[in-house]
Scaffold this active site. Structure first.
Site, PDB file in Angstrom:
ATOM      1  CD  GLU A 158      -2.984  -0.998   2.325  1.00 23.92           C
ATOM      2  OE1 GLU A 158      -2.887  -0.078   3.151  1.00 23.92           O
ATOM      3  OE2 GLU A 158      -3.922  -1.811   2.337  1.00 23.92           O
ATOM      4  CG  ASN A 280      -3.980  -4.918   0.613  1.00 23.08           C
ATOM      5  OD1 ASN A 280      -3.806  -6.038   0.133  1.00 23.08           O
ATOM      6  ND2 ASN A 280      -3.113  -4.346   1.433  1.00 23.08           N
ATOM      7  CE1 TYR A 282      -9.013  -4.469   5.567  1.00 21.37           C
ATOM      8  CE2 TYR A 282      -7.450  -3.484   4.044  1.00 21.37           C
ATOM      9  CZ  TYR A 282      -7.747  -4.392   5.049  1.00 21.37           C
ATOM     10  OH  TYR A 282      -6.773  -5.235   5.514  1.00 21.37           O
TER      11      TYR A 282
END
Ligand code: FCB
Length: 428
Positions: A158, A280, A282
């Site tokens: 990230e 990733n 979320y």
């Protein structure tokens, strides 16, 4: 073979911060500064994984996963970020890798999950272009020791969050609040990624990925101002990190008056072919026109959905939307995708039905993305254990396994049993 795994990061679980010659990282410094983390929590002990890793591998075996994403702490390997390797640091990761392989679990290490050696921060950290070269030297040291056994490598975790939270807003280490002046941190991390890819390939690494945090961006309204702001946010959060790696170009950020020092040949280095893109996910993001805090957008927050204990909106279909969007944007330039993190924090209960619902919804979305033709090869739950959640300290609990931080006792939650049954329905 589809990779089913759990994910963790060194500073969030290892503890043992002064053991076996480990150097100081920016997270040691930052978490010990008053007011930086909730209740002054630090990663000094965390999950004591440095000593308890055999128990943690046994938990993964019990879960039935076939892969484990962890990160290697640069300051364990090179205590001051440059020069000679610290053999004891490498020994630790070798023990861990061998233990995983003995258990039939594929190791998928990430080389940088935000714990920069403090000595490099003292020279400017990722604002300094030299850090890119040092990162490649560190990658070479690790790969020389492990690439006979590690087949899958992730360079950075990230880089957007590290830039935005660490250097833009000051929420994470190193705690700088440069706003858009933090943009060189993007380029230097990406250059470090590209140089590390070269080092890894030279050591015979088979699979190399980068992990980006990606979010589908929605404008707050149909107004021109909101749509322009949403586009700016998408450029900064998503395209700034995916385009150079996959297309060899940067989005046009000239409107914001910030220059990155991109030199001849840099983009060729950054765009070297990868074997996968780590994603990733979320939540999606809803963006409106800027107010006057120095940023070209306002984060409006997503409403109308359940939220996690962290307050993050739970939008499983956002994962499908994101993956289909990546495929549509990058087409043949998109390598196979691995979901390298997905999960949620819940109240500290063993009967974590919220986590089960979260994972169930997102795995359904993953199936749907697959049915729409997106090539997904792996899925890693964040996280195996409750751990040090950065500025939130131990307050956010992301684990399939609960950790009692007073005793270090690990107790599998209902979601652990649920996932085990989902992965191996015949075993129960
Ligand atoms: C991601 C980080 C990871 C963890 C989760 C909750 O942004 O990569 O370390 O903190 O969020």
């Amino acid at each position: 073979m589809f990779l089913w795994g759990t994910a963790t990061a060194a500073y969030q679980i290892e503890g043992a911060v002064t053991e076996d010659g480990r150097g100081v990282s920016i997270w040691d410094t930052f978490s010990h500064e008053p007011g930086r983390t909730r209740d002054g929590h630090t990663g000094d002990v965390a999950c004591d994984h440095y000593h308890r890793w055999p128990e943690d591998i046994a938990l993964m075996s019990g879960l039935g996963v076939n892969a484990y994403r962890f990160s290697i702490a640069w300051p364990r390997v090179q205590p001051t970020g440059t020069g000679e390797a610290n053999p004891k640091g490498l020994d630790f990761y070798e023990r861990l890798v061998d233990g995983l392989l003995d258990a039939g679990i594929t190791p998928a290490p990430t080389l940088f999950h935000w714990d920069l050696p403090q000595a490099l921060q003292d020279r400017g950290g990722w604002m300094n272009r030299d850090t890119s070269q040092y990162f490649a030297e560190y990658a070479a040291i690790v790969a020389d020791r492990l690439s006979d056994r590690v087949k899958m490598w992730i360079t950075l975790n990230e880089p957007f969050i590290h830039m935005a939270y660490g250097y833009g807003l000051g929420i994470h280490a190193p705690g700088q609040a440069l706003l858009l002046d933090a943009l060189p941190v993007a380029h230097h991390q990406l250059l470090g990624h590209g140089l590390a890819v070269q080092a890894l390939r030279a050591s015979g690494a088979e699979q190399v990925l980068i992990t980006n945090n990606c979010t589908p961006v929605r404008p707050g309204s149909d107004s021109e101002a909101d749509r322009a702001a949403a586009d700016a946010y998408d450029a900064l959060h998503n395209r700034l990190f995916n385009d150079p790696v996959l297309l060899g170009t940067y989005p046009d950020l000239s409107a914001y008056g910030v220059e990155m020092d991109v030199r001849d040949g840099d983009l060729d280095v950054i765009s070297a072919p990868l074997d996968g893109l780590g994603v990733n996910y979320y939540n999606p993001t809803r963006i409106g026109a800027p107010t006057d805090d120095g940023l070209p957008f306002t984060d409006l927050g997503i409403t109308g959905h359940p939220t996690t204990a962290f307050g993050w909106p739970v939008v499983p279909d956002g994962l499908r939307e994101l993956l289909v969007g990546l495929r549509d944007r990058y087409g043949a330039a998109l390598p196979p995708i691995h979901i390298t993190e997905n999960g949620c924090s819940t109240e500290d209960t063993l009967d974590d039905q919220d986590r089960i619902a979260f994972l169930d919804g997102h795995l359904t979305a993953l199936d749907q993305a697959g049915a729409e033709g997106v090539d997904v090869r792996g899925y890693f739950v964040w996280s195996l254990l409750d751990n040090f959640e950065w500025a939130e300290g131990y307050h956010q609990r992301f684990g399939l396994v609960q950790v009692d931080f007073d005793t270090q006792r690990r107790t599998p939650r209902a979601s652990y049993t649920w996932l085990r049954n989902r992965l191996s329905p015949d075993a129960s």
